[in-house]
Design a protein around this motif. Sequence first.
Motif, PDB file in Angstrom:
ATOM      1  N   LEU A 265      -5.241  17.906  -3.597  1.00  0.00           N
ATOM      2  CA  LEU A 265      -5.077  18.912  -4.638  1.00  0.00           C
ATOM      3  C   LEU A 265      -3.671  19.510  -4.581  1.00  0.00           C
TER       4      LEU A 265
ATOM      5  N   GLU B  44      -1.156  18.019  -3.286  1.00  0.00           N
ATOM      6  CA  GLU B  44      -0.229  16.942  -3.644  1.00  0.00           C
ATOM      7  C   GLU B  44      -0.182  16.741  -5.152  1.00  0.00           C
ATOM      8  N   ALA B  45      -1.349  16.838  -5.791  1.00  0.00           N
ATOM      9  CA  ALA B  45      -1.386  16.690  -7.251  1.00  0.00           C
ATOM     10  C   ALA B  45      -0.528  17.777  -7.894  1.00  0.00           C
ATOM     11  N   ALA B  46      -0.638  18.999  -7.366  1.00  0.00           N
ATOM     12  CA  ALA B  46       0.156  20.101  -7.910  1.00  0.00           C
ATOM     13  C   ALA B  46       1.638  19.845  -7.663  1.00  0.00           C
TER      14      ALA B  46
END
Lengths: 349, 285
Positions: free
Chosen positions: B177, B179-181
């Motif tokens: 999460l 990393e996605a951000a």
Amino acid sequence: MATVSLDNIKKRFGPTEVIQGVSLDVADGEFIVIVGPSGCGKSTLLRMVAGLETITEGELRIGDRRANDLEPMDRDIAMVFQNYALYPHMSVAQNMGYGLKIAGLPKAEIATKVADAAKLLQLTELLDRKPRQLSGGQRQRVAMGRAIVRAPSVFLFDEPLSNLDAKLRVQMRLEIRELQAKLGITSLYVTHDQVEAMTMADRMIVMNAGRAEQIGTPLDVYERPATLFAAQFIGSPSMNVLEVEGRDGALWLGDMRLPNPTGHIGPVMLGLRPEHLTPDPEGAIVMQVLLAEPLGANTLLHGKLATGQGFTASLPGVHALSHGGETLRLSISPANMHLFDTATGARLG
Amino acid sequence: MAREITGMVERRGFGLWLTHLVMIAGVLVIFFPIWLAFVASTVTQPEIVRPPMPLWPGDQLIENYTAALFAGVNVPVLTMLGNSLIMAVGIAVGKIIISLTSAFAIVYFRFPGRNMFFWLIFLTLMLPVEVRIVPTYEVIAGFGMLNSYQGLIFPLIASATATFLFRQFFLTIPDELAEAAHVDGASPMQFFWDILLPMSRTNIAALFVILFIYGWNQYLWPLLITTDPSMNTIVMGIRQMFPSGDDVADWPVIMATSILAMIPPVVVVISMQKLFIRGLVDSEK
Ligand SMILES: Nc1ncnc2c1ncn2[C@@H]1O[C@H](COP(=O)(O)OP(=O)(O)OP(=O)(O)O)[C@@H](O)[C@H]1O
Ligand SMILES: [Mg+2]
């Protein structure tokens, strides 16, 4: 859209070298699949391209820029994660638009882009839902949507289908490929599933223990595996590998005499794909069949050779065993015989 | 979820009556002293001191409560309620801000001594206010914060418990999460505001309730550092109302004050009950 080039990329975690120098040139719009067993470094390689992991050594270029030290955001990439990594408290639309919001686009423009991507992925009705109100396949689509709205020049996928059931996986495989072809976006796709690799890739990288064993088109890898590892990893059921000896213009497996396509002398590894074997009353390979697995279109016969080694043949049609332990004579065309160096596993000839 | 719980404790016939009887008896035992306090706050002083004690409310409710709120014994109760409210909210909000940010730092940033800092914070769990009260008093006095809201609030803000809870919660949030951000271009603080904070909503609410009551019920610390009656908090103020020497205690007003002291925590618990229970039971992931 952009080219990506990796020049002798290495990654060390402390003293262990996890990626031991991978070089690759990806053409604009090409779909590259990185395949290999668990722990071989596929994710690490992808994450270095994404900018989530630093590059210890080597150079990464995206488009015509050196990207080693760029933030993920500035690399113009989008990534689809294995567990989708959707923001749980945001609606589908907010999830898809978050990157654009950060980039400071006006609200109206974000809404149009999200709506366009949603239409492409058939998510329009789901835009107001929260991720937990979606099925696995739908979440997968949202993750794709989040990648698409930003119109990146490179897509990165880390095992995006591994949480889906077999049937959905086949369907999504096609969808991803179609979408990628339509958008023409350069893609790197990590998987440990060799069928996914074979069906989706323009070219694939077979990785093993931090090294690229082979880089080539799926057919290339299938027909001319560069190493013993690549030969065994690609193809299902996997290739039979036998240790044979070259002498007197032939290859000898015990007292079975096989043709010697390369004229190699001395001990050598011989790889035979199960599906290339044909029943032949004159055949040199004598196999004792212990188990038959009928798959419908073909039948897998498992058994052993006179030398005691396990052996598998895949024959078209249905072959019922009348009794256990019957013997079967098989032959193979010399063009389908793969020879590998005993010590290094490199392809010979 | 709700159905499972009712199913779990489902009883029929006699069992149902018995559980209810026990429950009602328990509630009565707990409720009785509060009832007595309420009764005492509605009668006159002579009625209280004359045995037997009255068990039913009298007719002095408005007079006694008005007296308590606006006159009090040393200082109007309204002032003390205000002080308590400022202190409790200050402590709860302060603790939550401090522990959210320190948990964020400990979980998401790699800096030298990260683990050492965590264990240092953790160690302070073992040192309650009472143990460090003398040095803390010295410090606060040195800063000239006696008889001030800062003095009431600051020493109680550092919170190992809340930091620890948030750390544990953040550790359950998948790395993907963050990393996605990161890939979406969010800076660490944007990740904190847009993702971490909304995801911690229920935990924050639960902690707010607990910390508000903790702050509200502080007794020893306000007693030490507030000498000016206008800075008294209500929980210590009740004790200050007891007369020293031969004066008579004004029991109706004291009892009215006690009842008033209970109302804000009850209101906080009830109004935040739904979020509070959700924060304790499940986390939204
Ligand atoms: N942060 C890290 N610190 C140390 N070692 C790591 C770290 N991340 C990965 N590794 C090691 O690097 C190797 C490659 O890991 P990686 O995650 O790239 O494998 P993978 O090919 O993606 O495997 P899988 O198919 O299981 O996802 C593994 O041996 C792993 O233990
Ligand atoms: Mg992986």
